[in-house]
Motif scaffolding. Structure first.
Motif, PDB file in Angstrom:
ATOM      1  N   GLU A 143      39.550  15.844 -63.625  1.00  0.00           N
ATOM      2  CA  GLU A 143      40.374  14.756 -62.971  1.00  0.00           C
ATOM      3  C   GLU A 143      40.126  14.721 -61.555  1.00  0.00           C
ATOM      4  O   GLU A 143      39.961  13.721 -60.771  1.00  0.00           O
ATOM      5  CB  GLU A 143      41.639  14.484 -63.360  1.00  0.00           C
ATOM      6  N   ASP A 144      40.256  15.860 -61.044  1.00  0.00           N
ATOM      7  CA  ASP A 144      40.324  16.290 -59.341  1.00  0.00           C
ATOM      8  C   ASP A 144      38.815  15.475 -58.994  1.00  0.00           C
ATOM      9  O   ASP A 144      38.725  14.884 -58.028  1.00  0.00           O
ATOM     10  CB  ASP A 144      40.427  17.433 -58.798  1.00  0.00           C
ATOM     11  N   CYS A 145      37.959  16.410 -59.603  1.00  0.00           N
ATOM     12  CA  CYS A 145      36.425  15.926 -59.128  1.00  0.00           C
ATOM     13  C   CYS A 145      36.158  14.430 -59.480  1.00  0.00           C
ATOM     14  O   CYS A 145      35.314  13.840 -58.723  1.00  0.00           O
ATOM     15  CB  CYS A 145      35.650  16.910 -60.182  1.00  0.00           C
ATOM     16  N   ALA A 146      36.439  13.843 -60.637  1.00  0.00           N
ATOM     17  CA  ALA A 146      36.413  12.388 -60.885  1.00  0.00           C
ATOM     18  C   ALA A 146      36.879  11.524 -59.986  1.00  0.00           C
ATOM     19  O   ALA A 146      36.238  10.561 -59.322  1.00  0.00           O
ATOM     20  CB  ALA A 146      36.554  12.074 -62.325  1.00  0.00           C
ATOM     21  N   GLY A 147      38.392  11.657 -59.556  1.00  0.00           N
ATOM     22  CA  GLY A 147      39.032  10.970 -58.633  1.00  0.00           C
ATOM     23  C   GLY A 147      38.158  10.903 -57.132  1.00  0.00           C
ATOM     24  O   GLY A 147      38.033  10.059 -56.782  1.00  0.00           O
ATOM     25  N   LEU A 148      37.952  12.271 -56.538  1.00  0.00           N
ATOM     26  CA  LEU A 148      36.926  12.388 -55.675  1.00  0.00           C
ATOM     27  C   LEU A 148      35.800  11.713 -55.401  1.00  0.00           C
ATOM     28  O   LEU A 148      35.608  10.963 -54.470  1.00  0.00           O
ATOM     29  CB  LEU A 148      37.126  13.746 -55.124  1.00  0.00           C
ATOM     30  N   SER A 149      35.059  11.699 -56.432  1.00  0.00           N
ATOM     31  CA  SER A 149      33.963  11.265 -56.672  1.00  0.00           C
ATOM     32  C   SER A 149      33.966   9.646 -56.503  1.00  0.00           C
ATOM     33  O   SER A 149      33.206   8.901 -55.812  1.00  0.00           O
ATOM     34  CB  SER A 149      33.340  11.618 -57.911  1.00  0.00           C
TER      35      SER A 149
END
Length: 164
Positions: free
Chosen positions: A50-56
């Motif tokens: 979720e961290d990766c998806a949110g930042l992306s």
């Protein structure tokens, strides 16, 4: 139109900071339609999907609005630095004291440039590496110390060694 890497870096850092994330590394590779922007992030306790998806999602929206990636298509990839993450800055060496590392020096230390061991201590730009339990290929020549002091400026490349 040229890509402004400083602007890209500033956007990524700003978005990551609002989410409590640390930007470990940014890579821009390729050209034309095969450009790829890779962002490696971390946080205490590890990075989630979720961290990766949110930042992306947030970074790509800002890039589109501010036209920070001119010139058409590009691929944006956001991930954790992995278990064998690279160590770049002094802060990385401070944070991972006690961890196993593999490193290469620019200039030989005790007749060797390749070492693996436990990062025992880091202060004032010098790291202490305990090579007592290192594999044979990374040990210095016979008759040398089991603990080495290496200047951070002499470290060419360093990675964590996963301990499972």
């Amino acid at each position: 139109m040229a890509v402004d890497l400083d602007q890209i870096h500033a956007i990524i850092e700003r978005v990551a900071a609002t989410s409590g994330l640390e930007v470990v590394e940014i890579e821009l590779r390729g050209g034309g339609k095969s450009r790829m922007l890779r962002i490696f992030i971390d946080k205490p306790g590890g990075v989630t999907h979720e961290d990766c998806a949110g930042l992306s999602r947030e970074v790509s929206t800002i890039f589109d609005v501010e036209d920070a990636m001119p010139g058409g298509a590009y691929t944006l990839e956001v991930s954790s630095p992995g278990l064998d993450r690279k160590l770049f800055r002094a802060a990385d060496f401070e944070r991972f004291q006690g961890s196993r590392v593999k490193l290469t020096t620019r200039e030989p230390v005790n007749g060797n440039r390749h070492f693996e061991g436990r990062l025992e201590h880091f202060a004032d730009g010098r790291l202490t590496l305990d090579i007592t339990e290192a594999r044979k290929k990374f040990r210095p020549k016979e008759g040398t110390a089991e603990k080495l002091e290496i200047e951070l400026a002499n470290v060419e490349k360093a990675n964590l060694v996963p301990e499972i």
